[in-house]
Design a protein around this motif. Structure first.
Motif, PDB file in Angstrom:
ATOM      1  N   HIS A  68       8.031 -52.287 -14.745  1.00  0.00           N
ATOM      2  CA  HIS A  68       6.898 -51.778 -13.986  1.00  0.00           C
ATOM      3  C   HIS A  68       7.022 -52.208 -12.515  1.00  0.00           C
ATOM      4  N   PHE A  69       6.217 -51.620 -11.693  1.00  0.00           N
ATOM      5  CA  PHE A  69       6.154 -51.953 -10.277  1.00  0.00           C
ATOM      6  C   PHE A  69       4.829 -52.643  -9.976  1.00  0.00           C
ATOM      7  N   PHE A  70       4.833 -53.506  -8.952  1.00  0.00           N
ATOM      8  CA  PHE A  70       3.556 -53.995  -8.435  1.00  0.00           C
ATOM      9  C   PHE A  70       3.610 -54.005  -6.915  1.00  0.00           C
ATOM     10  N   ARG A  71       2.451 -53.752  -6.332  1.00  0.00           N
ATOM     11  CA  ARG A  71       2.342 -53.579  -4.886  1.00  0.00           C
ATOM     12  C   ARG A  71       1.218 -54.470  -4.362  1.00  0.00           C
ATOM     13  N   ILE A  72       1.523 -55.251  -3.333  1.00  0.00           N
ATOM     14  CA  ILE A  72       0.527 -56.088  -2.659  1.00  0.00           C
ATOM     15  C   ILE A  72       0.156 -55.389  -1.358  1.00  0.00           C
ATOM     16  N   THR A  73      -1.136 -55.116  -1.173  1.00  0.00           N
ATOM     17  CA  THR A  73      -1.592 -54.326  -0.036  1.00  0.00           C
ATOM     18  C   THR A  73      -2.647 -55.079   0.749  1.00  0.00           C
ATOM     19  N   SER A  74      -2.545 -54.990   2.073  1.00  0.00           N
ATOM     20  CA  SER A  74      -3.588 -55.506   2.958  1.00  0.00           C
ATOM     21  C   SER A  74      -4.760 -54.536   2.952  1.00  0.00           C
ATOM     22  N   GLY A  81      -0.624 -63.748   2.260  1.00  0.00           N
ATOM     23  CA  GLY A  81      -0.789 -64.221   0.894  1.00  0.00           C
ATOM     24  C   GLY A  81       0.377 -65.062   0.430  1.00  0.00           C
ATOM     25  N   ASP A  82       0.115 -65.963  -0.495  1.00  0.00           N
ATOM     26  CA  ASP A  82       1.136 -66.823  -1.084  1.00  0.00           C
ATOM     27  C   ASP A  82       1.362 -66.381  -2.518  1.00  0.00           C
ATOM     28  N   LEU A  83       2.613 -66.009  -2.836  1.00  0.00           N
ATOM     29  CA  LEU A  83       2.950 -65.424  -4.127  1.00  0.00           C
ATOM     30  C   LEU A  83       3.754 -66.392  -4.986  1.00  0.00           C
ATOM     31  N   ARG A 219      -1.512 -54.878   8.915  1.00  0.00           N
ATOM     32  CA  ARG A 219      -2.763 -54.161   9.121  1.00  0.00           C
ATOM     33  C   ARG A 219      -3.152 -53.491   7.804  1.00  0.00           C
ATOM     34  N   PRO A 220      -4.436 -53.176   7.620  1.00  0.00           N
ATOM     35  CA  PRO A 220      -4.851 -52.530   6.380  1.00  0.00           C
ATOM     36  C   PRO A 220      -3.997 -51.309   6.050  1.00  0.00           C
ATOM     37  N   GLY A 221      -3.521 -51.248   4.823  1.00  0.00           N
ATOM     38  CA  GLY A 221      -2.630 -50.185   4.374  1.00  0.00           C
ATOM     39  C   GLY A 221      -1.189 -50.629   4.266  1.00  0.00           C
ATOM     40  N   ASP A 222      -0.803 -51.672   5.002  1.00  0.00           N
ATOM     41  CA  ASP A 222       0.557 -52.192   4.854  1.00  0.00           C
ATOM     42  C   ASP A 222       0.722 -52.792   3.466  1.00  0.00           C
ATOM     43  N   HIS A 223       1.935 -52.652   2.914  1.00  0.00           N
ATOM     44  CA  HIS A 223       2.154 -53.199   1.578  1.00  0.00           C
ATOM     45  C   HIS A 223       3.589 -53.671   1.399  1.00  0.00           C
ATOM     46  N   PRO A 257      -9.610 -59.803   1.784  1.00  0.00           N
ATOM     47  CA  PRO A 257      -8.986 -59.713   0.451  1.00  0.00           C
ATOM     48  C   PRO A 257      -7.594 -59.097   0.510  1.00  0.00           C
ATOM     49  N   LEU A 258      -6.856 -59.312  -0.548  1.00  0.00           N
ATOM     50  CA  LEU A 258      -5.588 -58.635  -0.789  1.00  0.00           C
ATOM     51  C   LEU A 258      -5.702 -57.897  -2.117  1.00  0.00           C
ATOM     52  N   GLN A 259      -5.003 -56.789  -2.221  1.00  0.00           N
ATOM     53  CA  GLN A 259      -5.068 -55.985  -3.439  1.00  0.00           C
ATOM     54  C   GLN A 259      -3.704 -55.908  -4.107  1.00  0.00           C
ATOM     55  N   VAL A 260      -3.705 -56.109  -5.425  1.00  0.00           N
ATOM     56  CA  VAL A 260      -2.485 -55.970  -6.219  1.00  0.00           C
ATOM     57  C   VAL A 260      -2.667 -54.773  -7.150  1.00  0.00           C
ATOM     58  N   GLU A 261      -1.702 -53.863  -7.124  1.00  0.00           N
ATOM     59  CA  GLU A 261      -1.714 -52.707  -8.018  1.00  0.00           C
ATOM     60  C   GLU A 261      -0.464 -52.737  -8.884  1.00  0.00           C
ATOM     61  N   ILE A 262      -0.632 -52.453 -10.164  1.00  0.00           N
ATOM     62  CA  ILE A 262       0.490 -52.403 -11.105  1.00  0.00           C
ATOM     63  C   ILE A 262       0.677 -50.958 -11.543  1.00  0.00           C
ATOM     64  N   TYR A 263       1.923 -50.497 -11.480  1.00  0.00           N
ATOM     65  CA  TYR A 263       2.261 -49.108 -11.811  1.00  0.00           C
ATOM     66  C   TYR A 263       3.286 -49.057 -12.937  1.00  0.00           C
TER      67      TYR A 263
END
Length: 287
Positions: A68-74, A81-83, A219-223, A257-263
């Motif tokens: 799977h993929f995961f994406r960290i987005t501003s 963020g620290d991963l 900036r917001p939208g960068d990932h 916040p930061l957003q994590v999406e899993i695909y």
């Protein structure tokens, strides 16, 4: 730091010694290369399976199955963020930032891999997209997504500033891992490890060699996007330094916040198989 005024005089051949040519410690020509074309093709038709929002000055854990993929987005504003990454079935196998740095350099981008520690030493995740790759290295020698820093922690904070600050990334990740796994804090904390500093802009000063940070260009939208090579448990902290333009751990810095999406891809990337553990026999020369 090296002393401003050394106690020992330079020898007569000092210039010749300093002129020695550098040698790359780990030539990577034989390192298996990820098939980025196949990975990118696998994104066609993928579906979003989970979204995790990491609040400011907090951390959250998330699961990413192999393949799977995961994406960290501003989102909302500039934030670093620290991963942390672990093998979902074995917390003892975790991201090894030092070896990743030795293989790929101080700052990571598309095509680089996050490697696990000994005795496993295999790719845990591959970076498949980086919207800040345009930044490169700036005039100060700074760049983004470093594996040279550790993570802000309450122990160093107390050493340098005193007090009890509980929202350093180390503490955030400890709480998140404890919540996710049910481990008591004292058992969860030793699993927290050196990080990939996502979106953070860092480098070393040329005069003193000190680790520095500066305002992140995010900036917001960068990932930053990854492909999971094995079943992963991830931990991400939205750093209390915000974009790290002024302070490292602070309740005054603007944080977002930061957003994590899993695909989940419709099909695995062509030719991809989960990596096996390292082939070294672990005899260490014993008779």
């Amino acid at each position: 730091m090296k002393p401003d005024h050394p106690q020992h005089l330079a020898p007569t051949d000092a210039d010749a010694r300093r002129a020695a040519s550098p040698v790359i410690c780990y030539p990577v020509e034989t390192l298996p290369r990820p098939d980025l074309a196949a990975l990118r093709e696998a994104r066609a038709g993928w579906r979003l399976t989970d979204t995790v929002l990491v609040p400011p000055r907090e951390a959250r854990c998330f699961d990413v199955p192999a393949g799977h993929f995961f994406r960290i987005t501003s989102v909302e504003g500039p934030q670093v963020g620290d991963l942390n990454l672990w093998n979902a079935a074995n917390l003892g196998e975790r991201f090894y930032s030092g070896k990743t740095r030795a293989l790929h350099g101080t700052h990571l981008s598309t095509g680089d891999r996050l490697w696990s520690g000994f005795p496993h030493l295999r790719p845990m995740a591959t970076i498949t997209e980086d919207t800040l790759d345009w930044y490169g290295f700036d005039a100060d020698g700074g760049s983004v997504h470093d594996v040279i820093g550790t993570r802000c922690d309450p122990y160093t904070h107390h050493l340098l500033s005193g007090g009890q600050y509980h929202h350093c990334c180390h503490s955030n990740l400890t709480r998140a891992l404890s919540t996710q796994t049910g481990l008591p804090f004292a058992e969860a904390e030793p699993h927290i490890h050196d990080v990939l500093n996502v979106f953070m802009c860092t480098g070393f000063t040329r005069d003193t060699g000190q680790y520095f940070m500066k305002a992140s260009p995010v900036r917001p939208g960068d990932h930053l996007e990854f492909f999971a090579e094995i079943d992963l448990l991830g931990g991400l902290s939205a750093c209390p330094g915000g974009d790290c333009s002024a302070e490292h751990s602070s309740d005054a810095a603007a944080c977002f916040p930061l957003q994590v999406e899993i695909y989940a891809p419709a099909a695995p990337p062509i030719g991809w198989v989960p990596p096996a553990g390292n082939g070294y026999d672990r005899s260490h020369g014993a008779a």
